[in-house]
Structures are given as C-alpha cells and as structure tokens.
Design an enzyme around this catalytic site. Structure first.
Site, PDB file in Angstrom:
ATOM      1  N   TYR B 179     -14.345  19.546  -7.806  1.00 14.92           N
ATOM      2  CA  TYR B 179     -13.238  19.021  -8.708  1.00 14.92           C
ATOM      3  C   TYR B 179     -12.165  19.937  -8.877  1.00 14.92           C
ATOM      4  O   TYR B 179     -10.945  19.297  -8.792  1.00 14.92           O
ATOM      5  CB  TYR B 179     -14.094  19.169 -10.373  1.00 14.92           C
ATOM      6  CG  TYR B 179     -13.258  18.800 -11.423  1.00 14.92           C
ATOM      7  CD1 TYR B 179     -12.874  17.401 -11.557  1.00 14.92           C
ATOM      8  CD2 TYR B 179     -12.410  19.856 -12.014  1.00 14.92           C
ATOM      9  CE1 TYR B 179     -11.885  17.138 -12.703  1.00 14.92           C
ATOM     10  CE2 TYR B 179     -11.321  19.491 -13.273  1.00 14.92           C
ATOM     11  CZ  TYR B 179     -11.292  18.074 -13.276  1.00 14.92           C
ATOM     12  OH  TYR B 179     -10.592  17.657 -14.429  1.00 14.92           O
ATOM     13  N   ASP B 214     -18.062  11.380 -11.943  1.00 17.93           N
ATOM     14  CA  ASP B 214     -17.289  10.317 -12.884  1.00 17.93           C
ATOM     15  C   ASP B 214     -15.771  10.394 -12.443  1.00 17.93           C
ATOM     16  O   ASP B 214     -15.073   9.443 -12.471  1.00 17.93           O
ATOM     17  CB  ASP B 214     -17.405  10.584 -14.035  1.00 17.93           C
ATOM     18  CG  ASP B 214     -17.024  11.837 -14.568  1.00 17.93           C
ATOM     19  OD1 ASP B 214     -17.466  12.742 -14.316  1.00 17.93           O
ATOM     20  OD2 ASP B 214     -15.914  12.022 -15.684  1.00 17.93           O
ATOM     21  N   LYS B 286     -26.498  13.229 -15.479  1.00 15.54           N
ATOM     22  CA  LYS B 286     -25.486  13.214 -16.584  1.00 15.54           C
ATOM     23  C   LYS B 286     -24.634  11.836 -16.269  1.00 15.54           C
ATOM     24  O   LYS B 286     -23.926  11.672 -15.204  1.00 15.54           O
ATOM     25  CB  LYS B 286     -24.728  14.223 -16.294  1.00 15.54           C
ATOM     26  CG  LYS B 286     -23.118  14.179 -17.170  1.00 15.54           C
ATOM     27  CD  LYS B 286     -23.232  14.611 -18.500  1.00 15.54           C
ATOM     28  CE  LYS B 286     -22.022  14.573 -19.168  1.00 15.54           C
ATOM     29  NZ  LYS B 286     -21.104  15.695 -18.906  1.00 15.54           N
TER      30      LYS B 286
END
Lengths: 246, 443
Positions: B179, B214, B286
């Site tokens: 990320y 996400d 998640k």
C-alpha cells in the site's frame, strides 16, 4: 407575482418534511416530548415524532415529520453553481478547442496540501472517468497531468509553470476544521506573489466545495458534488476563450 | 546502559543533548547480554498482553457478532474518540478503528503523548493507544463482549506503530505489504523491509492484520480490476506467511465497490466474495463497504449497504466494516453508526444460516465469473513472476502507478546492513515465531 414554493408531501403546499436527529438524553416519554417541542421551536408546525430508539444509555435517535412554516420566492433565487447553461459532451469540448483555441489545452490537477484522497481528482481526470463520464485524460485536445495526492502548493505551482499549464485543478476532500480553506488560500497567494495568477484558469473541486466559496477564495470557479469531467472541461475552455477576448 | 540504566532514562538524556554516537562501544559480550535482556523483557511484555487478550476472549467466547462489526471513529481528539467509541461499542460494534490524522503516514517519526488536534483523524501515539484500550476494556466488561481495537501500521513508521500496538494490546492493524509504495509513494525497499518487520511484531503480538485491497478499487473499476484484488490478496498472504503470521491473523481485504447501475452487479459482488472465502478458507477476510458510488442520497446509500451486509453474511466474511449512509457527506454522526449497526444486525440475523443452504449452479453467472477472475489473476501473477516484483511495480503493473525501486519517500532512511549489524528484537522474534535466521549483512 412571486412564485412561493413549499415542501411537497402529498398535497401542494402542505409543507411536509422528514427529520432525523439525535439528542443526548435517555429514551422515554420525556425525551419524546422534548424532541417534539424542539422541532416546533425550529419554526415547524404539527410535529409528529414517528420513531425513537435508544442508541445507548445516554443517547436517543428520533425520526419526526412536521410542516414547514415558510416557503420561498423561487423566482428570486440565484443558484450557487458554475453551470451557465448545459455542459458540452467530450466530443463537443474537443471540437470547441479546435475551433476556438487551436491547440491542446494543458491541464494540471492535484489534491493539494496534506489531503490524501485522490478520489475526486481521479474521478475528473482518470481515463476511466466516473459514472459514464470519461475523464480529462481521454480528451484528445487536452494535455493532462494528474499529480495525485498530498501535493504541496509550491510543487503544483512550479510544475504548472514548467509545463506551461493553462488550467489548474485543485481537489480538496478533507474539510475538517476548515483545513481546505487555508490550503486553497495559500495556493492563490502563492500565485499572486509570483505574479502568475492571471496566467491560469484556477478551478477548485470537492464534495464540500461550492462555486461561491471558490470564487470568494480567488478561484475562477468551484465544482461540488455531482460534477463530471465534461462539466469542468466545458467551463474552463469557455473561460479561456472569454479571457483571450477580454 | 552499561551502568544498568534503562532505555527511558537514556532517551531522556539524548533528548537534552547526550551524543550517543560519540560514546565508545565497549565490550561486545556485555552489549549482547544487555541487548538480549532488554529484548526478552519487551517480547515478554507483549506475550503477556497476548495471553491477557486470549483469556478475555475465552471468557466472552461466542459473544461477538459474526462477522465482527467494525466501526470507525475519527474526531481528531482522543478524548472525544473515547466517547464515540464507547457509544459505538454499546450500540453493538465489535471492532473500533481510530482513523489516523491526515498525513501521519508520511511522518518519519511517531508523535508522543495524548493528542487533541488532528485532521480527519487522530494521531497514532502510544499514549492514545493506551487511553483507548483502557476505555474499550471498560466497555468490554460492561457489555460482556471483547471489543477489538484497530489502528494503522502503515506509511513510513510501520514497525514503530506495530511495536506500540503490541505494547498497548491493540488487536488489529491495517498492514498492507504494498500500500505504501503504490498509494503513498514510499520507497519500495523501505516498505518491503518495514512490512516484514512490522508483521513479525504483529505475529508475535497476536494482532490480526488487515490488508488494503479495497484501495485498488477506489480509483479503478471494480469489475475490470477484480483480478488485481485477488492477486494482491495472494501476495499479501505469501509475505505474511514469510513474517510468521498464521492464516487466522490475516484479514485479507476486498470491497463492495461495483457500479450500482450495473445489471447483475450484485451477482458479481457475490461471486468475488464467495471466491475469496473459498480460496482463503481460514483467513478472517476483511470486507469493505461501498464508498465510491455513495452519492449523498442517503436512502439509496442505505439500500446499497443492505446488499453489502447481505453478501458479507451469506459468504461468511470475517471482519465487516460497516457502511455509512452518509458516506461522501461527512464523517459519521453517532446516529449514522447506529443505523448501520441496526441494518447489519437485521440483515445478518435474518439470513444467519443462508450460507449453509445455498449451492451455486455450475454453469451460472456466479461460478463463471469466479473462474474468469481467478484465471485473470493467475495470468497476471505469471507476468509478475516473469518480470520480478520490484520491476513489476516500477513498470506500473499494479494500480496503474509506476514506482521505481530507487524513488519514493523514505529512501534516505534506508541503510545497508553493516557486518556488525545485530538486532536482538529481530533475533528474538525469529526464534519465537519459528522463522529461520534473517539475512545478515547485505540483503
């Protein structure tokens, strides 16, 4: 003759609105009555608290219906938006640039300051666009640079000068404690200090940005919720032509 | 230290001008002895926290929602966060995440003490962790249910924040392997080193990591880019195993972000979630709610969140971040969270056993779509393997951004290991986690 409008429930001028809110009190008959009186004190009539539920020992959630006490003279309303007529489509914008500007328009976009949310600038600039409106990168008559998020204002200004930008797009998503206002102001001040403000069409955008606010802070225009790439493109190319004629 | 002084008093002296680099090193055997003592004490503290968490969870076994309902607080002021977190927990949340202030991920240090000023979130500091943990322990006792605390071991200070979380008994950490590189432009070497060490700490502390897949969908199209999510889940899983994390501590991420106007979009979301569940059977996945197409129409938004809740329960997700009907309008009001919890409990209670009831048509849309995404993922990972991970990142194969190995923030904090490099904490973690010895010297 003024055209007075009121909220419409199921009959013209019934003034019906729905409200929901939280009070920091425990649920119960006293809380219900407090909610009803409170809604009345806001200028509503015939308040009916349709629902209440305890959210914890100390908070209660209410849904209420009531009649608005006032209407508004619709003819006297001046809209707070940049839309001066319908926006052009992507193809029309490109045609407009070819006919009226005759060269590629250089657009530099960034989400400035500490704001880390690229979602706004990407929705306007990325090839893919958003909600079936292609982004500016797909416009053949635009040369675009998306600098991403957390771009310092100084860097944006230097980059714009390097690529001889025509248009600066500034996205601001985080507005907590009005951090966007300080940040947006800083950019304009920086441009003015360098004597470069008039060189660019400056555009601010974000879910909480209004045209009124943007203009107040020294931008040419502001775009809020529901604006797409072609809305922004239409406005800036028209503005460039206006500026050239002035 | 040589005179038996502790790290805290030494730090205090450094703060007022002691130049530690100018003191000669002294006897190596003494250094190693003292280093091991300190590392052992620290790791022992963390092991104690872990045992305490285990015993609390054992005591309240079966009292949490399934999936765990995860709510965010983000006031900027830790004391205000405490009020909101307690209310959220008493409304039914199982997990409280304290969002960090904007830009903390790019600070190359960790602020100190309790903080009351932040933008869009609250500083991650050890004292703030301690304050929130104490508050949630109090609510846990009151509600008879363990309330998990989450923060972010991401950005430039992954290991530092993981260590603070381990010491203050946090239970989850956002902790993605790539990320920082892709979405924060942090140097790739720096991130890969930091993610590894921070994950070793998380593994030892019993902290469940949450990965950030996400993010691939907030700017790219969720249908076209579905395979990038699965590819990232595989990479995150592999790197997490390499750091000693067991599957049950891997909250691999994904999100419900498809265009709501898409015909059969719900089936495609269902396919993605079911596929992740079957591929990662032991991992507490998640699941992130719709954000990109939340419009300000709160009624439509609530309907979207309802479908999201449905998919989550019907496919057995592990950690469920509750969608807010006011997403895209403001940071959640207390009543927004309340409505979200009520909605999730209604949907999830009502379809509690549905997952055991349904089978999928072999030639149906859902099965076909899953196979298609899996095949695309395998092809994509094949390309990454042939190219090499660092070169793939440099070429822009991930998230459409190019991140060269020698670029990005935090590069100046990267120093090649010298021949005398010794880290007793790393050694202790490797031993405790049953990992092989680390690469000494040049890596």
């Amino acid at each position: 003759m003024a055209q007075l409008v009121r909220p419409y429930g199921d009959t013209l001028d019934d003034g019906k609105v729905q409200l929901s809110f939280t009070l920091p009190v425990p649920d119960g008959p006293k809380a219900l009555e407090a909610a009803r009186l409170l809604v009345g004190s806001w200028g509503f009539h015939d308040c009916e608290v349709a629902h209440s539920s305890p959210m914890s020992d100390e908070f209660t959630f209410f849904v209420a219906y009531a009649k608005a006490g006032t209407g508004i003279d619709f003819d006297a309303v001046v809209p707070d938006s940049a839309g001066g007529g319908a926006s052009l489509s992507m193809d029309e914008v490109n045609d407009y640039i070819r006919a009226n500007i005759g060269r590629k328009v250089v657009v530099v976009g960034a989400c400035t300051g500490f704001d880390a949310h690229t979602v706004g600038i990407d929705a306007i600039m990325n090839m893919k666009g958003f909600n079936h409106h292609y982004g500016l990168e797909r416009y053949p008559m635009l040369e675009t640079y998306n600098l991403g998020a957390q771009v310092p204002n100084e860097k944006l200004v230097e980059f714009a000068s390097k690529v001889k930008a025509d248009v600066l797009l500034v996205s601001q998503v985080v507005t907590q404690k009005d951090v966007h206002i300080a940040n947006m102001t800083e950019l304009v001040e920086l441009l003015e200090a360098r004597g470069e403000r008039s060189r660019y069409v400056c555009v601010a955008g974000g879910p909480r940005i209004s045209n009124k606010l943007a203009v107040e802070l020294g931008y040419d225009v502001g775009f809020g919720r529901g604006s797409y790439a072609n809305d922004v493109a239409t406005w800036v190319v028209r503005r460039m032509v206006e500026k050239a004629r002035a | 230290m040589r005179g038996g002084e502790g790290p805290a008093s030494l730090n205090a002296k450094i703060a007022v001008g002691l130049r530690i680099g100018e003191i000669p090193l002294g006897d190596e055997e003494d250094i190693r002895k003292r280093g091991l003592e300190l590392a052992k004490a620290g790791l022992g503290l963390v092991a104690g926290n872990r045992a305490r968490r285990d015993s609390m969870m054992e005591r309240w076994k079966g009292r949490n929602n399934d999936p765990l309902l995860y709510l965010i607080v983000a006031t900027g002021n830790i004391h205000e966060d405490v009020k909101q977190a307690k209310a959220a927990a008493s409304q039914g949340a199982d997990v409280i995440a304290v969002i960090r202030t904007t830009a903390q991920s790019l600070l190359d240090y960790v602020p100190y003490g309790a903080t009351t000023e932040g933008f869009g979130g609250t500083y991650a500091t050890q004292e703030n962790f301690r304050i929130m943990r104490a508050a949630l322990d109090e609510v846990s006792e009151k509600e008879g249910r363990y309330i998990w605390l989450t923060n972010y071991a991401s950005g430039l200070c992954m290991p530092e924040i993981a260590a603070m979380g381990a010491l203050e008994r946090l239970d989850m950490m956002l902790n993605d392997s790539m990320y920082g590189i892709l979405f924060r432009d942090i140097n790739p070497y720096r991130t890969f080193v930091d993610q590894n060490f921070s994950r070793m700490i998380n593994a030892w502390a019993g902290i469940v990591i949450n990965t950030g897949e996400d993010n691939y969908l907030t700017t790219s199209d969720a249908v076209e880019s579905a395979h990038t999510v699965l590819a990232s889940q595989f990479l995150n899983e592999r790197l997490a195993y390499a750091a000693g994390l067991p599957a049950r501590q891997m909250g691999l991420g994904h999100a419900f972000e498809m265009d709501p106007t898409l015909k059969d979009g719900f089936l495609l979301e269902f396919a993605q979630a079911q596929m992740a569940r079957e591929i990662f059977p032991e991992h507490p996945l998640k699941y992130m709610p719709p954000t990109k197409f939340m419009s300000g129409d709160i009624f439509k938004g609530l309907a979207m969140d309802t479908l999201f809740n449905f998919v989550s329960k019907a496919t057995g997700q592990g950690i469920h971040l509750l969608g807010m009907l006011t997403e895209a309008i403001h940071t959640p009001f207390m009543m927004d969270r309340f409505i979200a919890v009520e909605n999730a409990r209604y949907v999830m209670g009502s379809i509690s056993s549905l997952a055991d009831e349904i089978e999928f048509r072999k030639d149906g849309i859902i099965v076909k779509r899953s196979h298609e995404v899996l095949e695309q993922t395998v092809a994509f990972l094949g390309e990454v393997e042939r190219t090499g991970l660092l070169d793939s990142i440099a070429k822009g194969l991930f998230a459409d951004v190019k991140r060269p190995r020698d670029g990005g923030k935090g590069l100046d904090g990267l120093i090649e290991k010298g021949p005398d490099y010794w880290n007793p904490v790393e050694d202790g973690l490797r031993e405790g986690l049953g990992l092989g010895p680390g690469a000494g010297g040049k890596e």
